[in-house]
Every structure is written in structure tokens, then in C-alpha cells.
Design an enzyme around this catalytic site. Sequence first.
Site, PDB file in Angstrom:
ATOM      1  CG  HIS A 167     114.063  52.671 125.156  1.00 24.40           C
ATOM      2  ND1 HIS A 167     113.866  53.749 124.311  1.00 24.40           N
ATOM      3  CD2 HIS A 167     113.051  51.809 124.869  1.00 24.40           C
ATOM      4  CE1 HIS A 167     112.782  53.548 123.581  1.00 24.40           C
ATOM      5  NE2 HIS A 167     112.268  52.360 123.882  1.00 24.40           N
TER       6      HIS A 167
ATOM      7  CG  HIS B 251     110.616  47.908 122.263  1.00 23.29           C
ATOM      8  ND1 HIS B 251     109.512  48.066 123.075  1.00 23.29           N
ATOM      9  CD2 HIS B 251     111.311  49.073 122.379  1.00 23.29           C
ATOM     10  CE1 HIS B 251     109.547  49.263 123.649  1.00 23.29           C
ATOM     11  NE2 HIS B 251     110.624  49.892 123.244  1.00 23.29           N
TER      12      HIS B 251
HETATM   13  C1  MC0 Z   1     104.548  40.747 118.227  1.00 19.10           C
HETATM   14  N1  MC0 Z   1     105.431  39.836 117.771  1.00 19.10           N
HETATM   15  C2  MC0 Z   1     106.599  40.055 118.354  1.00 19.10           C
HETATM   16  C3  MC0 Z   1     106.403  41.158 119.201  1.00 19.10           C
HETATM   17  N2  MC0 Z   1     105.110  41.565 119.101  1.00 19.10           N
HETATM   18  N3  MC0 Z   1     107.791  39.451 118.212  1.00 19.10           N
HETATM   19  C4  MC0 Z   1     108.805  39.923 118.959  1.00 19.10           C
HETATM   20  N4  MC0 Z   1     108.676  40.961 119.830  1.00 19.10           N
HETATM   21  C5  MC0 Z   1     107.508  41.606 119.961  1.00 19.10           C
HETATM   22  N5  MC0 Z   1     107.396  42.621 120.779  1.00 19.10           N
HETATM   23  C6  MC0 Z   1     105.179  38.759 116.806  1.00 19.10           C
HETATM   24  C7  MC0 Z   1     104.061  37.880 117.307  1.00 19.10           C
HETATM   25  O1  MC0 Z   1     104.539  36.884 118.169  1.00 19.10           O
HETATM   26  C8  MC0 Z   1     103.518  37.327 116.025  1.00 19.10           C
HETATM   27  O2  MC0 Z   1     104.321  36.259 115.592  1.00 19.10           O
HETATM   28  C9  MC0 Z   1     103.678  38.473 115.049  1.00 19.10           C
HETATM   29  O3  MC0 Z   1     104.711  39.320 115.585  1.00 19.10           O
HETATM   30  C10 MC0 Z   1     102.403  39.274 114.904  1.00 19.10           C
HETATM   31  O4  MC0 Z   1     102.048  39.688 116.210  1.00 19.10           O
HETATM   32  P1  MC0 Z   1     100.573  39.832 116.753  1.00 19.10           P
HETATM   33  O5  MC0 Z   1     100.580  39.402 118.191  1.00 19.10           O
HETATM   34  O6  MC0 Z   1      99.585  39.201 115.822  1.00 19.10           O
HETATM   35  O7  MC0 Z   1     100.386  41.389 116.790  1.00 19.10           O
HETATM   36  P2  MC0 Z   1     100.164  42.417 115.615  1.00 19.10           P
HETATM   37  O8  MC0 Z   1     100.562  41.877 114.277  1.00 19.10           O
HETATM   38  O9  MC0 Z   1      98.785  42.995 115.751  1.00 19.10           O
HETATM   39  O10 MC0 Z   1     101.208  43.542 116.077  1.00 19.10           O
HETATM   40  C11 MC0 Z   1     102.570  43.313 116.134  1.00 19.10           C
HETATM   41  C12 MC0 Z   1     103.270  44.661 115.922  1.00 19.10           C
HETATM   42  C13 MC0 Z   1     102.684  45.657 116.934  1.00 19.10           C
HETATM   43  C14 MC0 Z   1     104.770  44.442 116.108  1.00 19.10           C
HETATM   44  C15 MC0 Z   1     102.998  45.118 114.463  1.00 19.10           C
HETATM   45  O11 MC0 Z   1     102.903  45.194 118.256  1.00 19.10           O
HETATM   46  C16 MC0 Z   1     103.220  47.040 116.810  1.00 19.10           C
HETATM   47  O12 MC0 Z   1     102.758  47.848 115.978  1.00 19.10           O
HETATM   48  N6  MC0 Z   1     104.229  47.413 117.633  1.00 19.10           N
HETATM   49  C17 MC0 Z   1     104.823  48.755 117.584  1.00 19.10           C
HETATM   50  C18 MC0 Z   1     104.253  49.644 118.647  1.00 19.10           C
HETATM   51  C19 MC0 Z   1     104.487  49.122 120.065  1.00 19.10           C
HETATM   52  O13 MC0 Z   1     104.950  48.019 120.277  1.00 19.10           O
HETATM   53  N7  MC0 Z   1     104.103  49.980 121.061  1.00 19.10           N
HETATM   54  C20 MC0 Z   1     104.321  49.651 122.477  1.00 19.10           C
HETATM   55  C21 MC0 Z   1     105.577  50.270 122.960  1.00 19.10           C
HETATM   56  P3  MC0 Z   1     103.682  34.886 115.076  1.00 19.10           P
HETATM   57  O14 MC0 Z   1     104.861  34.008 114.852  1.00 19.10           O
HETATM   58  O15 MC0 Z   1     102.766  34.436 116.167  1.00 19.10           O
HETATM   59  O16 MC0 Z   1     102.973  35.285 113.799  1.00 19.10           O
HETATM   60  S1  MC0 Z   1     105.385  52.010 123.043  1.00 19.10           S
HETATM   61  C22 MC0 Z   1     106.946  52.628 123.131  1.00 19.10           C
HETATM   62  O17 MC0 Z   1     107.872  51.891 123.178  1.00 19.10           O
HETATM   63  C23 MC0 Z   1     107.060  54.135 123.121  1.00 19.10           C
HETATM   64  C24 MC0 Z   1     106.262  54.724 124.228  1.00 19.10           C
HETATM   65  C25 MC0 Z   1     108.495  54.640 123.212  1.00 19.10           C
HETATM   66  O18 MC0 Z   1     109.464  53.893 123.214  1.00 19.10           O
HETATM   67  O19 MC0 Z   1     108.665  55.881 123.255  1.00 19.10           O
END
Ligand code: MC0
Length: 151
Positions: free
Chosen positions: A13, A90
Amino acid sequence: MQEAVIMLTRIDHIGIACRNLDETIAFYQRTYNFSVFHSEVNEEQGVREAMIKINETDDGHATYLQLLEPIRDDSPIAKFLAKHGEGVHHIAFGTADVKAAADAIAEKGVQVLYPEPRRGTMGSSITFLHPKDCGGVLTELVQAAASEDTH
Ligand code: MC0
């Protein structure tokens, strides 16, 4: 030591962050005639989501758009919306073994966010790769539930 073969067999997806799920579903319906295949709330991930099935794939599963609305201000989607606005959040690759794929990718120096896979949409097992290690693309690995109905 022989390198493990990583089998990613489809785009499972594309995740799209939105502020209002119902309005976003309505856009995809009226613009492309797409309909919602599945919807659910994932409390752990802090999202309300809708899956739109686009096509079936050679590995017996399917490719979806995943529309994601945050249900909490401290969720990853709420944080993303505040920083980047609405849009692609993503990309998710499908695999028959998410743990094996994640372990093999980790060995290449890419940060795996959940060493033990968690629950994803439709009972799938998921983990994520850090966007900073993936050229700015938040990347998810998905192992579909055995009982996934793609028809
Ligand atoms: C954050 N960043 C991204 C991003 N999210 N870059 C590209 N795409 C994204 N989606 C970048 C920010 O711009 C920042 O860059 C750096 O990563 C750190 O981000 P932050 O805003 O300080 O946020 P953090 O570090 O607290 O968290 C980022 C992280 C988090 C990726 C670790 O979002 C995470 O754990 N994601 C995985 C879970 C998730 O996304 N769940 C929702 C979908 P700079 O350059 O400013 O440092 S749930 C889902 O999808 C499930 C239901 C499913 O598919 O079944």
C-alpha cells in the site's frame, strides 16, 4: 557468510495522511470511482484508516491506498500533518516473512523501528524502516494475515 535474500513481492500500500478521512474517501470516490474495501481504527498507531483496493498482485494479495486520519495529537500522523501537511506518508512493501525481511535489512545498516513486528491493518504484521536511512521515504514492511480476503 551468505547474504540473506530479501523477498519483497509487491507494493502492499501507499499510506496517505489526511486531516478528514470522510472527505478524503469522498474525493477518491468521486474522482476515480474507487470504493473502500476495509476500514478500522488502530489505537496503537493512533489512526482511523480506510483501505482502497487498487489491484490484485501476482503473490495472491493486493495493492491498496491507505488513507490515514490521526485520532490523537501525539500520533505519528498528527505530527507528520503538522510538519508537512497532507500527502504521501509512507510506502509499504509486502513480504511473506516480515521478521526475516526486517532482520536482513537491519544487517545492511538500516534502522528498523519495531524489531518485533506489530499489528497492522487487517490483522497484518508490520514494521517500519526509518526515513532518514531510506532517502527520506518512511518505508513499511507488511506480512498479510493468513486469512486476508483479497477478493
Ligand atoms: C517523519 N519524517 C519523515 C516522516 N515522518 N520523513 C519522511 N516521511 C515521513 N512519514 C522525518 C521528519 O521530517 C524529521 O526529519 C525526522 O523524520 C524525524 O521526524 P519527527 O517529526 O521528529 O518525528 P519522530 O522522530 O518522533 O518520528 C518519526 C518516525 C515516526 C518515522 C520515527 O513517525 C514513526 O515511528 N513512524 C512509524 C509509525 C507510523 O508512521 N505510524 C502511522 C501509520 P528532519 O529532517 O526534520 O529531522 S500506521 C500504519 O501505517 C499501519 C496502520 C498499517 O499500515 O497497517
